[in-house]
Motif scaffolding. Structure first.
Motif, mmCIF file in Angstrom:
data_model
loop_
_atom_site.group_PDB
_atom_site.id
_atom_site.type_symbol
_atom_site.label_atom_id
_atom_site.label_comp_id
_atom_site.label_asym_id
_atom_site.label_seq_id
_atom_site.Cartn_x
_atom_site.Cartn_y
_atom_site.Cartn_z
ATOM 1 N N LEU A 1 0.835 -1.213 0.000
ATOM 2 C CA LEU A 1 0.000 0.000 0.000
ATOM 3 C C LEU A 1 0.871 1.266 0.000
ATOM 4 C CD1 LEU A 1 -2.947 -1.028 2.359
ATOM 5 C CD2 LEU A 1 -3.012 -0.751 -0.113
ATOM 6 N N ASN A 2 1.988 1.221 0.739
ATOM 7 C CA ASN A 2 2.968 2.337 0.703
ATOM 8 C C ASN A 2 3.389 2.612 -0.744
ATOM 9 O OD1 ASN A 2 5.011 1.466 3.619
ATOM 10 N ND2 ASN A 2 3.206 2.725 3.456
ATOM 11 N N TYR A 3 3.813 1.547 -1.393
ATOM 12 C CA TYR A 3 4.338 1.624 -2.760
ATOM 13 C C TYR A 3 3.263 2.165 -3.700
ATOM 14 C CZ TYR A 3 7.134 0.170 -6.757
ATOM 15 O OH TYR A 3 7.889 0.159 -7.893
ATOM 16 N N ARG A 4 2.042 1.626 -3.525
ATOM 17 C CA ARG A 4 0.929 2.009 -4.389
ATOM 18 C C ARG A 4 0.557 3.483 -4.185
ATOM 19 N NH1 ARG A 4 -0.869 -0.283 -9.012
ATOM 20 N NH2 ARG A 4 -2.475 1.195 -9.601
ATOM 21 N N PHE A 5 0.656 3.936 -2.947
ATOM 22 C CA PHE A 5 0.337 5.332 -2.631
ATOM 23 C C PHE A 5 1.217 6.259 -3.471
ATOM 24 C CE2 PHE A 5 0.987 9.297 -0.409
ATOM 25 C CZ PHE A 5 -0.289 9.646 0.014
ATOM 26 N N VAL A 6 2.523 5.950 -3.481
ATOM 27 C CA VAL A 6 3.459 6.793 -4.244
ATOM 28 C C VAL A 6 3.153 6.681 -5.740
ATOM 29 C CG1 VAL A 6 5.875 7.209 -4.796
ATOM 30 C CG2 VAL A 6 5.229 6.537 -2.473
ATOM 31 N N ALA A 7 2.988 5.431 -6.214
ATOM 32 C CA ALA A 7 2.756 5.226 -7.648
ATOM 33 C C ALA A 7 1.499 5.979 -8.102
ATOM 34 C CB ALA A 7 2.616 3.736 -7.940
ATOM 35 N N TYR B 1 -0.170 8.687 -6.376
ATOM 36 C CA TYR B 1 -0.417 10.093 -6.023
ATOM 37 C C TYR B 1 0.791 11.015 -6.095
ATOM 38 C CZ TYR B 1 -4.641 7.887 -4.275
ATOM 39 O OH TYR B 1 -5.785 7.151 -4.195
ATOM 40 N N VAL B 2 2.007 10.469 -6.204
ATOM 41 C CA VAL B 2 3.175 11.359 -6.261
ATOM 42 C C VAL B 2 3.600 11.500 -7.727
ATOM 43 C CG1 VAL B 2 5.552 11.730 -5.487
ATOM 44 C CG2 VAL B 2 3.900 10.628 -3.958
ATOM 45 N N HIS B 3 3.503 12.724 -8.248
ATOM 46 C CA HIS B 3 3.728 12.896 -9.679
ATOM 47 C C HIS B 3 5.040 13.611 -10.019
ATOM 48 C CE1 HIS B 3 -0.082 11.115 -10.351
ATOM 49 N NE2 HIS B 3 -0.734 12.073 -9.699
ATOM 50 N N ARG C 1 9.118 10.979 -7.027
ATOM 51 C CA ARG C 1 8.416 9.703 -7.256
ATOM 52 C C ARG C 1 9.435 8.548 -7.343
ATOM 53 N NH1 ARG C 1 3.690 7.838 -10.078
ATOM 54 N NH2 ARG C 1 4.192 6.139 -11.472
ATOM 55 N N GLN C 2 10.493 8.728 -8.173
ATOM 56 C CA GLN C 2 11.505 7.674 -8.333
ATOM 57 C C GLN C 2 12.197 7.378 -7.009
ATOM 58 O OE1 GLN C 2 11.712 5.667 -10.769
ATOM 59 N NE2 GLN C 2 10.158 6.895 -11.795
ATOM 60 N N LEU C 3 12.494 8.453 -6.286
ATOM 61 C CA LEU C 3 13.187 8.301 -5.008
ATOM 62 C C LEU C 3 12.333 7.507 -4.021
ATOM 63 C CD1 LEU C 3 15.817 9.461 -3.612
ATOM 64 C CD2 LEU C 3 14.250 11.072 -2.485
ATOM 65 N N LEU C 4 11.062 7.909 -3.914
ATOM 66 C CA LEU C 4 10.170 7.237 -2.953
ATOM 67 C C LEU C 4 9.888 5.797 -3.361
ATOM 68 C CD1 LEU C 4 7.639 10.090 -2.072
ATOM 69 C CD2 LEU C 4 9.425 9.115 -0.613
#
Ligand SMILES: C[S@@+](CC[C@H](N)C(=O)[O-])C[C@H]1O[C@@H](n2cnc3c(N)ncnc32)[C@H](O)[C@@H]1O
Length: 294
Positions: free
Chosen positions: A236-242, A244-246, A251-254
């Protein structure tokens, strides 16, 4: 796996509308009265109305299969690294339930994975799916299984009940087609993000999934966590970034950070899965059940 020819000739693979046995007829499977006929595409019987199959493919264009197959592409590192990184540390009881339901069946047993493919998770399984893609052996609908009453020895249904608007109908169909004493193993998400293959209607709590099978008449043999809480949290952490973080760099870092974090902490599930409260945050739960003997 029991070949399609054996399934047809033994009267187990039947017309999904009437449950009448089928005959071979010049590349088609037909009922004796020729009222219904089903084509074979590259040897795969398409056991549902053509319009329904075409609608599914047009809607999704095999989206899931493409995603799954991309995940299976050969990267720069050896395959064992990818396999190791993708480990979900599923619980021992759920592995035992899979072994009892599928792997330990005798030769000649008919074991059907409803919604199975594009992976063939065990050579004994016949993958039945509403879409036609890699490793689908029978195209069919979970709501109208092309199997005779009491004809199937075991069903495996993993990551599928959440995609069915009417899961009760699919469970009732498995109950009908399973022989008395036959087993079913259902594995379904609880803590997972929305993923539409081709749609996503609900996730299940452990008790919700257990009751779903019990209501259909199944006797529960065991039930619990399959894939545990750490897997749920990290994916879910990973999915959150994928999702909502644009900002590209952030994005790549997270994503890299969360991927590394996931690799480090996922082994925790080997311990957490043994706890009574593991189901409270589990990624998936399983229910192993049987159709009662008369
Ligand atoms: C998330 S995937 C799971 C695939 C596989 N069981 C696995 O665990 O990797 C859900 C699958 O259910 C299939 N499916 C959805 N509705 C279905 C239906 N009514 N009858 C049969 N299969 C269906 C989809 O085509 C898709 O392949």
């Amino acid at each position: 796996m029991l070949s399609i020819a054996e399934q047809v000739n033994s009267g187990r693979l039947v017309c999904p509308r009437t449950h009448a046995p089928l005959q071979w007829d010049d590349g088609w499977l037909t009922t004796a009265d020729a009222a219904y006929r089903y084509p074979l595409i590259h040897g795969v019987p398409v056991m549902m109305p053509e319009a329904q199959q075409a609608a599914y493919l047009a809607q999704e264009q095999g989206k899931m299969a493409i995603e799954y197959q991309q995940a299976g592409r050969q990267p720069l590192w050896p395959r064992w690294v990818t396999r190791w990184a993708a480990r979900d540390y599923r619980s021992e009881p759920s592995r035992r339930a899979f072994a009892q339901t599928v792997a330990q069946q005798p030769d000649g047993a008919l074991c059907v994975a409803v919604g199975g493919g594009p992976f063939h998770v065990h050579p004994r399984l016949t993958n039945l799916n509403i879409g036609l893609f890699a490793n689908v052996h029978v195209v069919g609908d979970a709501y109208a299984l092309p199997y005779a009453d009491d004809a199937v020895d075991a069903f495996h249904i993993e990551a599928v009940l959440e995609h069915l608007e009417f899961p009760e109908t699919a469970v009732a169909e498995m109950f009908r087609a399973l022989r008395p004493g036959g087993q079913v193993l259902a594995v379904t998400p609880f803590m997972q993000h929305f993923h539409a293959y081709p749609n996503h209607f609900q996730n299940y709590t452990l008790v919700g999934q257990e009751r779903l099978l019990r209501r259909a008449g199944f006797e529960i043999r065991s039930a619990g966590v399959c894939v545990g809480p750490t897997y749920a949290l990290t994916s879910l952490n990973y999915r959150f970034v994928a999702e909502y973080v644009h900002l590209p760099l952030l994005r790549q870092l997270l994503l890299a950070l969360f991927a590394g974090w996931a690799l480090l902490v996922r082994p925790l599930d080997a311990h957490l899965n043994r706890r009574a409260n593991a189901h409270i945050l589990a990624s998936t739960t399983y229910v192993h059940a049987a159709k009662p003997l008369p």
